[in-house]
Design an enzyme around this catalytic site. Structure first.
Site, PDB file in Angstrom:
ATOM      1  CB  CYS A  16      -3.760  -1.264   4.684  1.00 12.56           C
ATOM      2  SG  CYS A  16      -2.852   0.058   3.140  1.00 12.56           S
ATOM      3  CB  CYS A  63      -1.214   0.056   1.247  1.00  6.41           C
ATOM      4  SG  CYS A  63      -1.773   1.317   1.496  1.00  6.41           S
TER       5      CYS A  63
END
Length: 354
Positions: A195, A99
């Site tokens: 994330c 991410c």
């Protein structure tokens, strides 16, 4: 024309990025708040609209412009598909690393540059320190919150355009500062989990994309002692998510020490899996921000918040880095996890465990 440096701050709706934006404005930067919108599957409850609203409130409180960066495609293609794919082939993914690579310091950085921003900034607990050979990535001063483990893919070129305004402060002091500044996120709880997706039940998530089959849990003698949800969703050292059927109300915790995806079994033990005397760490997809040579002794982490352990560089090639582990009490690491190397507070490099 203003000579102020233009900074796009990734406002997640949390307290850390809020203080990052506040500090930069106080330091005289031309600050714009940006909410990064990512993909999420239809079956997953996502509170992104509330997070965006919180980020917008922070921007309004600071009287700074507010934009939204659409990174849905990057998140779907480079993070979510990777996450599913790694489990499918029997490796342990680290979606937070990807991410950062493809979304926060990929799509967001590109978005900022198209708007002529000089820097992007985030609320990560890390420090950028300008050294003799350019910017360096160092651990955050709050040892419990340091996030450099998730930032190892950052190149020297990217670091030139990145600021980490809260990395020189502890979380407790960031909370006090947010409260003193009247930020609307001052008392907001920290986000948890994977994330931007937050907390997810991994077997349930994977089952929407892969046909999971329940299977047997074995002990180290090969005897069936329980059942699991599908061998591919377990990782080395995991101690939850499977059922033990033995009748023992005072038994110790069990850890996954092996898995056989072909026969759909996992093996558990009451002892955490440790490295063996012959074990080496082989890293691929290495990103190095400094020189590393055979014989160098460094500290390594293969998990977030893990106590760093000593390693020695045994081999360096264009495609891989081989490390020997000096401390045999270290937990064994699974293929697919990230390994990050340090010299003191300096984050030297990282890679994927083969």
């Amino acid at each position: 024309m203003s000579d102020k440096k233009k900074v796009f701050v990734g406002l997640s709706g949390g307290v850390d990025s809020s203080v990052a934006a506040w500090r930069l404005k106080e330091q005289g930067y031309d600050v714009t708040g940006v909410f990064i919108k990512v993909w999420h599957p239809d079956f997953l409850v996502c509170n992104w609209e509330q997070e965006r609203l919180d980020a917008m409130r922070v921007a309004a409180h600071l009287d700074i412009p507010f934009l939204t960066c659409d990174a849905e495609a990057e998140y779907r293609d480079e993070v979510a598909k990777y996450f599913i794919g790694e489990y499918t082939v029997g490796r342990t993914p680290n979606p937070d690393v990807m991410c950062n690579k493809y979304v926060k310091f990929g799509a967001f950085l590109k978005f900022a540059k198209t708007h002529q921003a000089d820097f992007i900034a985030t609320g990560h607990y890390a420090r950028r320190i300008d050294g003799d050979n350019g910017p360096e990535l160092h651990r955050g001063v709050d040892e419990n919150k340091d996030q450099t483990y998730f930032l190892w893919t950052l190149s020297n070129e990217q670091l030139k355009n990145v600021l980490f305004p809260v990395g020189d402060t502890t979380k407790e002091d960031i909370r006090h500062e947010a409260d003193k500044a009247g930020l609307p996120t001052a008392t907001k709880k920290d986000s948890q989990g994977v994330c931007f997706l937050g907390y997810i039940d991994i077997p349930e998530f994977i089952s929407h994309f892969v046909d999971l089959q329940a299977g047997d849990v074995l002990d180290e003698k090969g005897e069936v002692v329980g059942c699991h949800k599908g061998a591919i969703v377990y990782t080395l050292g995991q101690r939850h998510g499977f059922t033990i059927d033995t009748i023992d109300g005072h038994r110790e915790a069990y850890y996954v020490v092996d898995r056989d995806t072909e026969n759909n079994t996992i093996t558990v033990s009451s002892q955490r899996p440790k490295v063996k005397s012959s074990d080496e760490l082989v890293l691929k997809d290495v990103v190095a921000r400094g020189e590393v040579e055979v014989g160098d002794e460094l500290e390594a982490q293969t998990r977030y918040r893990q106590k760093p352990f000593a390693v020695r560089v045994e081999k360096v090639t264009n495609t891989e880095l081989v490390l020997s582990i000096k401390d045999k009490s270290v937990d064994a690491a699974a293929s697919g996890q990230s390994c990050v190397l340090y010299r003191g507070s300096l984050c030297v490099l990282g890679g994927i465990i083969a």
